[in-house]
Design a protein around this motif. Structure first.
Motif, PDB file in Angstrom:
ATOM      1  N   LEU A 295     -55.438  41.665  50.644  1.00  0.00           N
ATOM      2  CA  LEU A 295     -56.064  40.100  50.940  1.00  0.00           C
ATOM      3  C   LEU A 295     -55.661  38.969  49.375  1.00  0.00           C
ATOM      4  O   LEU A 295     -55.527  37.845  50.285  1.00  0.00           O
ATOM      5  N   ASP A 296     -55.753  39.750  48.937  1.00  0.00           N
ATOM      6  CA  ASP A 296     -55.470  38.919  47.832  1.00  0.00           C
ATOM      7  C   ASP A 296     -53.939  38.245  47.394  1.00  0.00           C
ATOM      8  O   ASP A 296     -53.507  37.732  46.348  1.00  0.00           O
ATOM      9  N   ALA A 297     -53.144  39.236  47.789  1.00  0.00           N
ATOM     10  CA  ALA A 297     -51.884  38.727  47.386  1.00  0.00           C
ATOM     11  C   ALA A 297     -51.158  37.786  47.808  1.00  0.00           C
ATOM     12  O   ALA A 297     -52.070  36.620  48.702  1.00  0.00           O
ATOM     13  N   ASP A 298     -50.461  36.446  47.248  1.00  0.00           N
ATOM     14  CA  ASP A 298     -49.862  35.103  47.982  1.00  0.00           C
ATOM     15  C   ASP A 298     -49.457  35.149  48.919  1.00  0.00           C
ATOM     16  O   ASP A 298     -49.856  34.099  49.761  1.00  0.00           O
ATOM     17  N   GLN A 299     -49.352  35.728  49.599  1.00  0.00           N
ATOM     18  CA  GLN A 299     -48.179  36.150  51.555  1.00  0.00           C
ATOM     19  C   GLN A 299     -48.795  37.794  51.669  1.00  0.00           C
ATOM     20  O   GLN A 299     -48.107  38.664  51.703  1.00  0.00           O
ATOM     21  N   PRO A 300     -49.920  37.276  52.104  1.00  0.00           N
ATOM     22  CA  PRO A 300     -51.028  39.018  52.599  1.00  0.00           C
ATOM     23  C   PRO A 300     -50.208  39.291  53.735  1.00  0.00           C
ATOM     24  O   PRO A 300     -49.414  38.499  54.672  1.00  0.00           O
ATOM     25  N   GLU A 301     -49.636  40.645  53.866  1.00  0.00           N
ATOM     26  CA  GLU A 301     -48.805  41.124  55.131  1.00  0.00           C
ATOM     27  C   GLU A 301     -50.033  41.406  55.989  1.00  0.00           C
ATOM     28  O   GLU A 301     -50.092  42.762  55.652  1.00  0.00           O
ATOM     29  N   GLU A 302     -49.764  41.194  57.229  1.00  0.00           N
ATOM     30  CA  GLU A 302     -50.975  41.527  58.159  1.00  0.00           C
ATOM     31  C   GLU A 302     -50.879  42.647  58.652  1.00  0.00           C
ATOM     32  O   GLU A 302     -51.690  43.238  58.920  1.00  0.00           O
ATOM     33  N   GLY A 303     -49.244  43.175  58.991  1.00  0.00           N
ATOM     34  CA  GLY A 303     -49.791  44.404  59.201  1.00  0.00           C
ATOM     35  C   GLY A 303     -50.802  45.888  58.279  1.00  0.00           C
ATOM     36  O   GLY A 303     -51.316  46.478  58.727  1.00  0.00           O
ATOM     37  N   GLN A 304     -49.938  45.493  56.898  1.00  0.00           N
ATOM     38  CA  GLN A 304     -51.089  46.238  55.749  1.00  0.00           C
ATOM     39  C   GLN A 304     -52.282  46.213  56.060  1.00  0.00           C
ATOM     40  O   GLN A 304     -52.691  46.758  56.016  1.00  0.00           O
ATOM     41  N   VAL A 305     -52.866  44.545  56.093  1.00  0.00           N
ATOM     42  CA  VAL A 305     -54.002  44.850  56.406  1.00  0.00           C
ATOM     43  C   VAL A 305     -54.999  44.885  56.737  1.00  0.00           C
ATOM     44  O   VAL A 305     -55.622  45.972  57.287  1.00  0.00           O
ATOM     45  N   GLY A 306     -53.856  45.045  58.423  1.00  0.00           N
ATOM     46  CA  GLY A 306     -54.632  45.845  59.593  1.00  0.00           C
ATOM     47  C   GLY A 306     -54.624  46.972  59.514  1.00  0.00           C
ATOM     48  O   GLY A 306     -56.140  47.643  59.871  1.00  0.00           O
ATOM     49  N   SER A 307     -54.035  48.346  58.908  1.00  0.00           N
ATOM     50  CA  SER A 307     -53.947  49.588  58.739  1.00  0.00           C
ATOM     51  C   SER A 307     -55.008  49.979  57.710  1.00  0.00           C
ATOM     52  O   SER A 307     -55.533  50.798  58.117  1.00  0.00           O
ATOM     53  N   GLN A 308     -55.249  48.419  56.487  1.00  0.00           N
ATOM     54  CA  GLN A 308     -56.329  49.250  55.644  1.00  0.00           C
ATOM     55  C   GLN A 308     -57.154  48.725  56.279  1.00  0.00           C
ATOM     56  O   GLN A 308     -58.690  50.018  55.937  1.00  0.00           O
ATOM     57  N   VAL A 309     -57.613  48.163  57.155  1.00  0.00           N
ATOM     58  CA  VAL A 309     -58.651  47.580  57.667  1.00  0.00           C
ATOM     59  C   VAL A 309     -59.467  48.649  58.821  1.00  0.00           C
ATOM     60  O   VAL A 309     -60.953  49.024  58.923  1.00  0.00           O
ATOM     61  N   ASP A 310     -58.269  49.408  59.612  1.00  0.00           N
ATOM     62  CA  ASP A 310     -58.612  50.406  60.678  1.00  0.00           C
ATOM     63  C   ASP A 310     -58.916  52.115  59.273  1.00  0.00           C
ATOM     64  O   ASP A 310     -59.980  52.555  59.861  1.00  0.00           O
ATOM     65  N   GLN A 311     -58.036  51.942  58.525  1.00  0.00           N
ATOM     66  CA  GLN A 311     -58.551  52.819  57.689  1.00  0.00           C
ATOM     67  C   GLN A 311     -59.973  52.857  56.643  1.00  0.00           C
ATOM     68  O   GLN A 311     -61.091  53.935  56.735  1.00  0.00           O
TER      69      GLN A 311
END
Length: 99
Positions: A7-23
């Motif tokens: 989330l702190d990345a300059d341009q967060p990758e939505e897919g990676q964030v979604g995957s991490q939220v699922d985990q």
């Protein structure tokens, strides 16, 4: 931590964030299940008065709606955070067990 980093990345990758939220959600669900099963196992071995006493201690320690027991860390004799009441625990057994 991984989720916050994403989330702190300059341009967060939505897919990676979604995957991490699922985990994170899966881990929380597993933790809740384990906690509930632990309570069920405790309930099986405690008497009704003991169970009620444990619930009261948990309510006092964790505040309204909390189901956690917090232990105070002993900082200094007579100082804030004085350790729990009662005698100290016995020392651990020697390495290698009893022969």
């Amino acid at each position: 931590m991984k989720l916050q980093t994403l989330l702190d990345a300059d341009q967060p990758e939505e897919g990676q964030v979604g995957s991490q939220v699922d985990q994170v959600l899966a881990a929380r669900g597993q933790l809740e299940r384990e906690y509930t099963m632990m309570n069920l196992n405790l309930r099986k071995v405690l008497s009704l008065p003991q169970w009620k006493q444990l619930k009261a201690v948990r309510a006092d320690a964790g505040g309204p709606g909390r189901n956690f027991i917090y232990f105070k860390k002993k900082l200094a004799p007579g100082g804030p955070g004085e350790g729990p009441e009662g005698p100290p625990l016995p020392p651990p057994p020697p390495p290698g067990g009893l022969d």
